[in-house]
Structure formats: structure tokens, C-alpha cells
Motif scaffolding. Structure first.
Motif, PDB file in Angstrom:
ATOM      1  N   HIS A 280       0.543  -1.224  -0.221  1.00 40.50           N
ATOM      2  CA  HIS A 280       0.303  -0.047   0.153  1.00 40.50           C
ATOM      3  C   HIS A 280       1.127   1.360   0.180  1.00 40.50           C
ATOM      4  O   HIS A 280       2.427   1.175   0.342  1.00 40.50           O
ATOM      5  CB  HIS A 280      -0.921   0.093   1.166  1.00 40.50           C
TER       6      HIS A 280
ATOM      7  N   CYS B 133      -4.591   5.679  -0.709  1.00 38.23           N
ATOM      8  CA  CYS B 133      -3.517   5.148  -0.772  1.00 38.23           C
ATOM      9  C   CYS B 133      -3.153   5.175  -2.022  1.00 38.23           C
ATOM     10  O   CYS B 133      -4.193   5.601  -2.902  1.00 38.23           O
ATOM     11  CB  CYS B 133      -4.312   3.074  -0.274  1.00 38.23           C
TER      12      CYS B 133
ATOM     13  N   GLU C   2      -1.162   3.261  -3.649  1.00 37.14           N
ATOM     14  CA  GLU C   2      -0.085   2.673  -4.728  1.00 37.14           C
ATOM     15  C   GLU C   2      -1.870   0.851  -4.275  1.00 37.14           C
ATOM     16  O   GLU C   2      -2.343   0.532  -3.512  1.00 37.14           O
ATOM     17  CB  GLU C   2       0.596   1.834  -3.776  1.00 37.14           C
TER      18      GLU C   2
ATOM     19  N   CYS D 286      -3.967  -1.319  -4.616  1.00 37.79           N
ATOM     20  CA  CYS D 286      -4.054  -2.941  -3.725  1.00 37.79           C
ATOM     21  C   CYS D 286      -5.068  -3.927  -4.150  1.00 37.79           C
ATOM     22  O   CYS D 286      -5.089  -4.928  -2.877  1.00 37.79           O
ATOM     23  CB  CYS D 286      -4.051  -2.422  -2.435  1.00 37.79           C
TER      24      CYS D 286
ATOM     25  N   HIS E 120      -9.126  -0.995  -3.288  1.00 41.65           N
ATOM     26  CA  HIS E 120      -7.790   0.336  -3.442  1.00 41.65           C
ATOM     27  C   HIS E 120      -8.682   2.191  -3.277  1.00 41.65           C
ATOM     28  O   HIS E 120      -7.854   2.567  -2.205  1.00 41.65           O
ATOM     29  CB  HIS E 120      -7.073   0.604  -4.191  1.00 41.65           C
TER      30      HIS E 120
ATOM     31  N   MET F  13      -9.539   3.194   0.534  1.00 38.24           N
ATOM     32  CA  MET F  13      -8.586   3.572   1.594  1.00 38.24           C
ATOM     33  C   MET F  13      -7.938   4.561   2.535  1.00 38.24           C
ATOM     34  O   MET F  13      -6.641   5.438   2.010  1.00 38.24           O
ATOM     35  CB  MET F  13      -7.513   2.382   1.668  1.00 38.24           C
TER      36      MET F  13
HETATM   37 CU1  CUA Z   1      -4.258   0.136  -0.095  1.00 40.24          CU
HETATM   38 CU2  CUA Z   1      -4.250   1.147  -2.168  1.00 40.24          CU
END
Ligand code: CUA
Length: 320
Positions: free
Chosen positions: A154, A189, A191, A193, A197, A200
Motif C-alpha cells: 500500500h 492509499c 498504490e 492494492c 483501493h 483506503m
Molecule cells: Cu491500499 Cu491501495
């Protein structure tokens, strides 16, 4: 029903603001790049438009003189871009060096951030406090944050506070943050994931030291269940229905750290990492149908009947 903490418009309006010396330096570097790009763009536009006008067919029907090979021009168009790039390379290195404060050896992190699919676990080792998704910090104080992940990679990204940092399973990454004022700073977040995602979300709540100390003291307390029958029934259900397999409520038998710590759930503004405002109605909806609200999240639908659902929601409301 769904509460969008950070709309697209919000996102862009926040891109260029800063609440830290680090982000201010990054913004300034961006300014330099932008100015350079503008200068290059103007030169290109002037040459293209000027050339098209000067050699337009109406005025000069014959083909203009063709040039092949010109040492002076070739040296200029090699050396000028080289120097420009070199200048920006060193400028970037300078700013990177200033932003990346050295880790003092042996220094323990002030805050631990453990990323999960799809939420953030936030621990304050000094206060034995664990919370989720909403990080409260004292303003004007450099804080060393240590990142790791429980599952996949992440990335912590709170724009106003400066740099991003990967949260990688099996290793620790460190980052200094310092908010130069009080306020609420949104993050997400950074990245990809998995399915959720996008949900987050992070909130960093920067407060003055006194406020922060109060908050830590409050969060460090265990849950003290009263002796009323509803709370007791709630706690019993919390174990029976396996909520306690993932969540902890400090002061009770529930001690798992798979899902967010619920000890002071009511002190948080949102549920499920920012997807819902934290109120009893949303709480009920969330527990009744987590996969409908956040498909792919790790929160299962426990198929509670209406009565049990009400008891669990009541218990959650006790977690102040
Ligand atoms: Cu955790 Cu994108």
C-alpha cells in the motif's frame, strides 16, 4: 447513503496546498519545473508560428534555402538542454536531501502505521493506543512514522504533509512528518492494492499539544462495560457471532488485530476507512451488508437477525 469524504474536486483543490515545510518545498520545485516548461513552450510556439508566417506560400512561393549541418546550432541545442536538465537534477537532489530528514539511530517511531486491505491501523507505542484510519497528531512537532503492511503493498499519501511512503509487507519504511498548523488533512492509499483501493482513505487530524495529550489519554483507556443487560448481551453476541475473531475491544476478551480496534470506535468520524460517516444508521447498514457497501472488503456479512443487529449496534455506540 455513501459519504464521499474526498470528491474529485476536493482532490484537485488540495493538490497544491501545503501544511508542512516538506510539501511547501515540493510545491516550489513544481513551480520551477512549471516555469521552465512554460519558457520552452513559448519558445516552441514562437518558432513554429513565426516560421509559418515568415515562410508562408503566399509571400514566398519558392522553396526556401535548405540548411544541412550547422555546428553552432547543434552545439546550442545539445548544451542548453543538457545544462537545463543538470540544473533541475541538482535542484531536485537538494530538495530531496532537505525533505528526507535523517533517521536518528535507535529512535523508536512515534507512530506505527500498518496497512491492511483496505484500512489503516495506527498505533501510538508511547500511549499503548491503537486506532484506525484517523491519525491524530500534535501540530508543529516532527514525528517519525514507521510503515509496514499486513498483506500487499500500500502507499501512504497525505498531500498536505509532503512525501508519500510505501507500506510493504515484511519490512519497515520510515518517514518524518510535521504539520505546520492545526487542521484536518485528507489522504488516500497511493498504490493499487485490490478492489477497494479507492476506499483506503486517511484523515490526519492535527491538534495542539494539549488537545492531543487529552486525546491520547482518552484513547488509552480500556472499555469499561457497565452492568446493564444490553451491553452484556452485546458482548456475548460479539463473541458468539465471531466479531471478536477479528476485532478487539480493549478491556474485554476480544483481542484480535485482524480488523480495526473498536475500543473507541465512536470517537472516529467515519466507518470502513472513510466510506461512511460514523452514525448509528450507517453502522447498522454497514454491519448488515458490508459487501454491499464495500465489495471485496474483509468484513463478512454475519447474517445477524434484526434483534441481534440492534444489540450489536447498541454495543458499538457504547464504545466512546
Ligand atoms: Cu491500499 Cu491501495
Amino acid at each position: 447513503m455513501i459519504y464521499y469524504i474526498l470528491s474529485v474536486q476536493d482532490f484537485f483543490s488540495r493538490m497544491y496546498v501545503s501544511a508542512s515545510a516538506e510539501q511547501t518545498m515540493i510545491n516550489r520545485l513544481f513551480d520551477y519545473f512549471l516555469i521552465m516548461c512554460l519558457i520552452i513552450m513559448i519558445i516552441v510556439i514562437v518558432m513554429v508560428v513565426g516560421g509559418s508566417y515568415r515562410y508562408r506560400a503566399k509571400r514566398r512561393p519558392e522553396t526556401p534555402e535548405q540548411v544541412s549541418g550547422n555546428k553552432t546550432i547543434e552545439i546550442i541545442w545539445t548544451v542548453v538542454p543538457f545544462l537545463t536538465l543538470a540544473f533541475f537534477f541538482f535542484l531536485t537532489l537538494q530538495i530531496m536531501k532537505k525533505i528526507d530528514r535523517p533517521l536518528e539511530n535507535q529512535k523508536n517511531p512515534d507512530i506505527d502505521v500498518i496497512a491492511h486491505q483496505y484500512w489503516w491501523e495506527i498505533k501510538y507505542p508511547a500511549g499503548s493506543v491503537t486506532t484506525a484510519n484517523e491519525m491524530v497528531i500534535p501540530s508543529k512537532k516532527p514525528l517519525l512514522i514507521r510503515f509496514t503492511s499486513k498483506d500487499v503493498i500500500h502507499n501512504w499519501w497525505v498531500m498536505e504533509l509532503g512525501r508519500k511512503m510505501d507500506a510493504i509487507p515484511g519490512r519497515y519504511n520510515f518517514l518524518w512528518i510535521e504539520a505546520d498548523r492545526e487542521g484536518t488533512f485528507m489522504g488516500t492509499c497511493g498504490e493499487y492494492c485490490g478492489a477497494q483501493h479507492a476506499w483506503m482513505r486517511i484523515q490526519v487530524l492535527s491538534r495542539d499539544q494539549e488537545n492531543f495529550d487529552q486525546w491520547i489519554a482518552e484513547q488509552g483507556k480500556n472499555f469499561e462495560p457497565g452492568n446493564d443487560s444490553v451491553t452484556n448481551a452485546g458482548l456475548k453476541l460479539f463473541t458468539q457471532k465471531t466479531c471478536s475473531n477479528c476485532h478487539s475491544i480493549r478491556g474485554t476478551g476480544a483481542k484480535s488485530d485482524v480488523g480495526p480496534d473498536l475500543t473507541h470506535l465512536m470517537s472516529r468520524k467515519t466507518l470502513a476507512s472513510g466510506i461512511l460517516a460514523n452514525n448509528p444508521r450507517n453502522m447498522r447498514d454497514w454491519i448488515a451488508d458490508p459487501q454491499g457497501i464495500k465489495p471485496g472488503s474483509r468484513m463478512p456479512n454475519l447474517m445477524l437477525n434484526q434483534n441481534d443487529l440492534e444489540i450489536i449496534v447498541k454495543l458499538m455506540e457504547e464504545l466512546k
